[in-house]
Write a protein that holds these residues in place. Sequence first.
Motif, PDB file in Angstrom:
ATOM      1  N   ILE A  36       5.944  35.536  27.533  1.00  0.00           N
ATOM      2  CA  ILE A  36       6.438  35.784  26.174  1.00  0.00           C
ATOM      3  C   ILE A  36       7.350  37.004  26.205  1.00  0.00           C
ATOM      4  CG2 ILE A  36       5.815  36.330  23.793  1.00  0.00           C
ATOM      5  CD1 ILE A  36       3.108  35.026  24.264  1.00  0.00           C
ATOM      6  N   TYR A  37       8.543  36.852  25.652  1.00  0.00           N
ATOM      7  CA  TYR A  37       9.479  37.971  25.573  1.00  0.00           C
ATOM      8  C   TYR A  37      10.107  38.009  24.188  1.00  0.00           C
ATOM      9  CZ  TYR A  37      13.421  41.072  26.334  1.00  0.00           C
ATOM     10  OH  TYR A  37      14.309  42.103  26.220  1.00  0.00           O
ATOM     11  N   VAL A  38      10.204  39.203  23.635  1.00  0.00           N
ATOM     12  CA  VAL A  38      10.778  39.377  22.295  1.00  0.00           C
ATOM     13  C   VAL A  38      12.022  40.250  22.376  1.00  0.00           C
ATOM     14  CG1 VAL A  38      10.393  40.295  19.969  1.00  0.00           C
ATOM     15  CG2 VAL A  38       8.534  39.132  21.171  1.00  0.00           C
ATOM     16  N   LEU A  71       5.868  27.803  30.832  1.00  0.00           N
ATOM     17  CA  LEU A  71       6.419  27.899  29.483  1.00  0.00           C
ATOM     18  C   LEU A  71       7.033  29.276  29.278  1.00  0.00           C
ATOM     19  CD1 LEU A  71       3.775  26.181  27.136  1.00  0.00           C
ATOM     20  CD2 LEU A  71       5.744  25.168  28.305  1.00  0.00           C
ATOM     21  N   TYR A  72       8.291  29.292  28.903  1.00  0.00           N
ATOM     22  CA  TYR A  72       8.990  30.538  28.595  1.00  0.00           C
ATOM     23  C   TYR A  72       9.183  30.597  27.078  1.00  0.00           C
ATOM     24  CZ  TYR A  72       9.897  30.543  33.595  1.00  0.00           C
ATOM     25  OH  TYR A  72       9.746  30.522  34.958  1.00  0.00           O
ATOM     26  N   ILE A  73       8.469  31.522  26.446  1.00  0.00           N
ATOM     27  CA  ILE A  73       8.519  31.656  24.991  1.00  0.00           C
ATOM     28  C   ILE A  73       9.353  32.888  24.649  1.00  0.00           C
ATOM     29  CG2 ILE A  73       7.172  31.960  22.889  1.00  0.00           C
ATOM     30  CD1 ILE A  73       4.809  30.673  24.305  1.00  0.00           C
ATOM     31  N   ASP A  74      10.435  32.669  23.922  1.00  0.00           N
ATOM     32  CA  ASP A  74      11.316  33.765  23.525  1.00  0.00           C
ATOM     33  C   ASP A  74      11.282  33.928  22.014  1.00  0.00           C
ATOM     34  OD1 ASP A  74      12.568  34.603  26.061  1.00  0.00           O
ATOM     35  OD2 ASP A  74      13.340  32.556  26.090  1.00  0.00           O
ATOM     36  N   GLY A  75      11.113  35.172  21.577  1.00  0.00           N
ATOM     37  CA  GLY A  75      11.160  35.482  20.153  1.00  0.00           C
ATOM     38  C   GLY A  75      12.363  36.351  19.855  1.00  0.00           C
ATOM     39  N   LEU A 107       6.247  36.715  14.115  1.00  0.00           N
ATOM     40  CA  LEU A 107       6.553  36.174  15.443  1.00  0.00           C
ATOM     41  C   LEU A 107       5.446  35.248  15.927  1.00  0.00           C
ATOM     42  CD1 LEU A 107       8.006  39.390  17.079  1.00  0.00           C
ATOM     43  CD2 LEU A 107       9.219  37.207  16.912  1.00  0.00           C
ATOM     44  N   ALA A 108       4.181  35.642  15.700  1.00  0.00           N
ATOM     45  CA  ALA A 108       3.063  34.787  16.119  1.00  0.00           C
ATOM     46  C   ALA A 108       3.094  33.457  15.373  1.00  0.00           C
ATOM     47  CB  ALA A 108       1.736  35.497  15.864  1.00  0.00           C
ATOM     48  N   ALA A 109       3.420  33.498  14.084  1.00  0.00           N
ATOM     49  CA  ALA A 109       3.513  32.263  13.296  1.00  0.00           C
ATOM     50  C   ALA A 109       4.654  31.390  13.824  1.00  0.00           C
ATOM     51  CB  ALA A 109       3.738  32.595  11.819  1.00  0.00           C
ATOM     52  N   ALA A 110       5.793  32.012  14.148  1.00  0.00           N
ATOM     53  CA  ALA A 110       6.937  31.257  14.667  1.00  0.00           C
ATOM     54  C   ALA A 110       6.602  30.628  16.025  1.00  0.00           C
ATOM     55  CB  ALA A 110       8.155  32.174  14.801  1.00  0.00           C
ATOM     56  N   ILE A 111       5.863  31.356  16.869  1.00  0.00           N
ATOM     57  CA  ILE A 111       5.467  30.815  18.174  1.00  0.00           C
ATOM     58  C   ILE A 111       4.537  29.624  17.990  1.00  0.00           C
ATOM     59  CG2 ILE A 111       4.072  31.307  20.230  1.00  0.00           C
ATOM     60  CD1 ILE A 111       5.279  34.147  20.180  1.00  0.00           C
ATOM     61  N   LYS A 112       3.590  29.740  17.078  1.00  0.00           N
ATOM     62  CA  LYS A 112       2.661  28.629  16.831  1.00  0.00           C
ATOM     63  C   LYS A 112       3.416  27.388  16.343  1.00  0.00           C
ATOM     64  CE  LYS A 112      -1.492  27.335  14.227  1.00  0.00           C
ATOM     65  NZ  LYS A 112      -2.303  26.873  15.386  1.00  0.00           N
TER      66      LYS A 112
END
Length: 286
Positions: free
Chosen positions: A79-81, A138-142, A155-160
């Motif tokens: 996870i990267y923001v 899985l590469y999760i970018d915020g 951000l957590a809501a957007a990731i979900k």
Amino acid sequence: MVGLSEGEKHFIRGGIAQDLRADGRTRLQFRALTVETGIIPQANGSARVRMGATEVIASVKAELGKPTILHPDKGKVSIYVDCSPTAAPMFEGRGSEELSAELSVALQRCLLGGKSGAGAAIDLSSLIVVEGKACWDLYIDGLVVSSDGNLLDALAAAIKVALSDTGIPKVNVSLNNETDGEPEVDISDEEFLQFDTSGVPVIITLTKVGKHYIVDATSEEESQMSSAVSVSVNSHGQICGLTKRGGAGLDPSVIFDMISVAKNVSQRFYTLLESAIAAAEAAADE
């Protein structure tokens, strides 16, 4: 930092003490929430979430990789923001780097558990293709597009939501003796498996201002906080992670009370999020 006069600071703190915040909300009331899905065609899943004037985007990219030697039965998630320089004046230049790192670590702590994968809210074993040989990474970018407080929860809501929008390509595996036991992997371009997000939590941050704490704080409210506790809670009401920021210490009894409040409030937030997702799906079908 948000520049406020002494009168404005007194007004914010006084309103919170009287359970009537500057924007008309009560202490445990969220701002309006809207959701969009599938906004980045190149990603396996993506979502935009707006909470009041705070706007964030999350994207998920799935790539085939190899499990680590220590955890041959688990896939990998990172996870990267990043904070857009236009999101807030304090993000200009190098001002966003420290906050980006802080948000990334907090999300990893709340969603991915320890380094061993223990306590991970995302089921890493579901990402295995062939144990010890192949897995999904899985590469999760915020991305913080606009900042007006409560970035971690948004951000957590957007990731979900982005994970619920994620399709993992179906994989056909065959073992070939000519390749020294290495699997031959055929990735489908047409068939996708929906990612299971039932265990992925939301994050509820309780921000302490004076003697009281509030949810979904704005930037102005955050500027008056003494500390904040972020609790990740899944749909079953189970606590998945916790992180604290702010210099002021908290009595253990206060932390336990904040966890209890976050657990109760999370069910309301789940309802808000599900309604927003349903509205987004209905709009997409029109």
